[in-house]
Design an enzyme around this catalytic site. Structure first.
Site, PDB file in Angstrom:
ATOM      1  N   HIS A 178       9.047 -12.970   5.430  1.00 42.86           N
ATOM      2  CA  HIS A 178       8.465 -14.318   5.353  1.00 42.86           C
ATOM      3  C   HIS A 178       7.895 -14.650   6.727  1.00 42.86           C
ATOM      4  O   HIS A 178       8.616 -14.698   7.722  1.00 42.86           O
ATOM      5  CB  HIS A 178       9.512 -15.349   4.941  1.00 42.86           C
ATOM      6  CG  HIS A 178       8.946 -16.726   4.786  1.00 42.86           C
ATOM      7  ND1 HIS A 178       8.505 -17.228   3.570  1.00 42.86           N
ATOM      8  CD2 HIS A 178       8.710 -17.710   5.701  1.00 42.86           C
ATOM      9  CE1 HIS A 178       8.039 -18.451   3.749  1.00 42.86           C
ATOM     10  NE2 HIS A 178       8.151 -18.770   5.023  1.00 42.86           N
ATOM     11  N   CYS A 179       6.598 -14.886   6.764  1.00 40.47           N
ATOM     12  CA  CYS A 179       5.912 -15.126   8.036  1.00 40.47           C
ATOM     13  C   CYS A 179       5.768 -16.630   8.260  1.00 40.47           C
ATOM     14  O   CYS A 179       5.050 -17.313   7.504  1.00 40.47           O
ATOM     15  CB  CYS A 179       4.536 -14.465   8.028  1.00 40.47           C
ATOM     16  SG  CYS A 179       3.635 -14.667   9.580  1.00 40.47           S
ATOM     17  N   PRO A 180       6.423 -17.183   9.288  1.00 39.85           N
ATOM     18  CA  PRO A 180       6.283 -18.628   9.524  1.00 39.85           C
ATOM     19  C   PRO A 180       4.907 -19.013  10.053  1.00 39.85           C
ATOM     20  O   PRO A 180       4.506 -20.169   9.920  1.00 39.85           O
ATOM     21  CB  PRO A 180       7.378 -18.909  10.560  1.00 39.85           C
ATOM     22  CG  PRO A 180       7.589 -17.603  11.257  1.00 39.85           C
ATOM     23  CD  PRO A 180       7.352 -16.541  10.229  1.00 39.85           C
ATOM     24  N   GLY A 183       3.031 -19.413   6.889  1.00 37.76           N
ATOM     25  CA  GLY A 183       3.723 -20.277   5.945  1.00 37.76           C
ATOM     26  C   GLY A 183       3.833 -19.707   4.555  1.00 37.76           C
ATOM     27  O   GLY A 183       3.724 -20.439   3.570  1.00 37.76           O
TER      28      GLY A 183
END
Length: 439
Positions: A178-180, A183
């Site tokens: 999950h890439c912040p 998003g």
């Protein structure tokens, strides 16, 4: 005999206007009526766009515009146009990465049916065996055995390379991470665009970095001064050189890392958890085939139609409460990084709530005065059963007896069975007495 009333159905027209994205159980955020799906941390996407657009704007205003005067007309304009087009291209890749379904597997409405329902499960007399789904199943992938886990949240066995994202609360196919910064989860359907976004951002940093130095060299040549004096004359170039140099270490290192993952057919999650360099990788097909799988294969369609209308809610089926399905994690705490939760008590809520609702409907409060209307035999049998079951008068919140009893359906059924012979005997005796009177 008391009959359990059927569950009340919702209004047939209550869900007629609802769509899937409006009743979505994950943590995603939708835009444009379900046409774009983002993660719950979509606000970080604004920061990412700012970090891309702001330096390019400074470059166009303070560097590229000056170079247009120094170079010929076509070459100077092309520098500006290339920077703008490249930036738009990067932003489109960012939107394709963060605004589309990464490969979410739809949740099951009910747990899968347990295998082996042949009655071979041992159980005591009068008891129905509890059927527990195995926590882990084994599947064959390219001749190697791969273990797949059961997801208590989505109520399904995850496919190989699938994992549950604790941030988006969804099971994602070929889950990478999950890439912040974007998003969104990175999975089967957006990994290609994610890599192209990171790689293109690296090239954009190199482009800005290089032409900032070209502008400094032009100042040195035109004014015949030292490099330090030339740098002082263009502070915007110095800021962009420092900024792009730091950014190149970040996005460039990320690009190199994912090139390694693609060449060995791994995901970020698998690389950090399973360490395929110490064991065989069942998904590795060779460098060429691995790159073809990522860049030349067809992206599968989404398994979710977020704009589809939600069907009317069917009536809840009657389910057994005393026995049946048990979750692999029912009754114990689970600390799984894929689940993102500590316990799984909430997973058994749908079935348990339904069962408790049926039991609550079957409870009959019998006042103490009403027991006196029963025959002595029935009353004695009921009292003995109540004593053995440990049922006591229910107390109110003020500590006083409320004058009512909570009796289970078993007690009522036993009272009914005991009462049938008495009613039959009573009926026969009344008939005999009437016949005697007639005689």
């Amino acid at each position: 005999m008391y009959v359990v009333p059927p569950p009340q159905r919702s209004d047939p027209g209550s869900n007629s206007d609802l769509r899937v994205y409006q009743t979505w159980k994950g943590s995603n955020i939708f835009f444009l009526q379900g046409r774009f799906i983002f993660g719950p941390d979509v606000r970080s996407l604004g920061l990412t766009i700012f970090l891309i657009v702001a330096p390019v704007t400074i470059f166009c205003v303070f560097v590229a515009r000056k170079l247009m005067d120094d170079f010929s007309d076509h070459l100077g304009i092309s520098l500006m146009v290339a920077a703008v087009i490249f930036t738009v291209y990067v932003l489109v890749l960012l939107l394709l990465t963060s605004g589309r379904d990464p490969g979410i597997i739809p949740r099951n409405a009910h747990p899968p049916e347990p295998e082996g329902l042949d009655g071979s499960v041992d159980a005591g007399a009068g008891q129905t065996p509890q059927l527990r789904l195995p926590r882990i199943n084994e599947v064959n992938v390219n001749g190697m055995t791969v273990k797949v886990k059961y997801c208590d949240t989505c109520m399904l066995y995850r496919s190989p390379r699938c994992s549950h994202c604790s941030i988006c609360n969804n099971c994602v196919e070929r889950f990478d991470h999950h890439c912040p910064w974007v998003g969104q989860c990175i999975g089967l359907r957006n990994y290609r665009f994610f890599f192209m976004f990171v790689f293109s951002t690296t090239l954009l940093c190199i482009y800005v970095f290089a032409f900032c130095w070209v502008y400094i060299r032009r100042i040195m040549g035109m004014e015949e001064t030292t490099i330090w004096r030339a740098m002082i004359k263009t502070p915007a170039s110095i800021v962009l050189i420092i900024y792009t140099f730091i950014s190149m270490w970040f996005v460039g290192g990320l690009t190199a890392f994912h090139l390694y993952l693609i060449s060995t057919n791994q995901t970020t999650y698998e690389n950090f958890r399973y360490r395929y360099d110490r064991r065989a990788n069942p998904y590795n097909k060779g460098v060429v085939e691995n790159f073809k799988e990522i860049f030349c294969s067809t992206i599968p369609p989404s398994k979710n139609n977020f704009r589809a209308k939600v069907p009317r809610e069917p009536g809840l089926p009657t389910r057994s409460v005393g026995a049946g399905f048990m979750s692999p994690n029912m009754g114990k705490a689970v600390d799984d990084i894929e689940m993102g939760r500590k316990t799984v008590w909430g997973d058994m809520a749908p079935g348990a709530d339904h069962g408790e609702g049926q039991l609550a409907d079957t409870r009959v409060n019998v006042k103490e005065g009403e027991l006196g209307e029963l025959s002595p035999d029935i009353r004695t049998t009921v009292d003995e059963t109540v004593d053995r079951a440990g049922i006591h008068p229910r107390r109110s919140s003020w500590g006083r007896k409320s004058g009512s009893w909570e009796m289970s359906p078993e007690v009522l059924a036993l009272a009914a069975r005991v009462g049938e012979p008495n009613r039959t005997a009573g009926g026969s005796s009344s008939n005999l007495s009437s016949e005697t009177r007639h005689a």
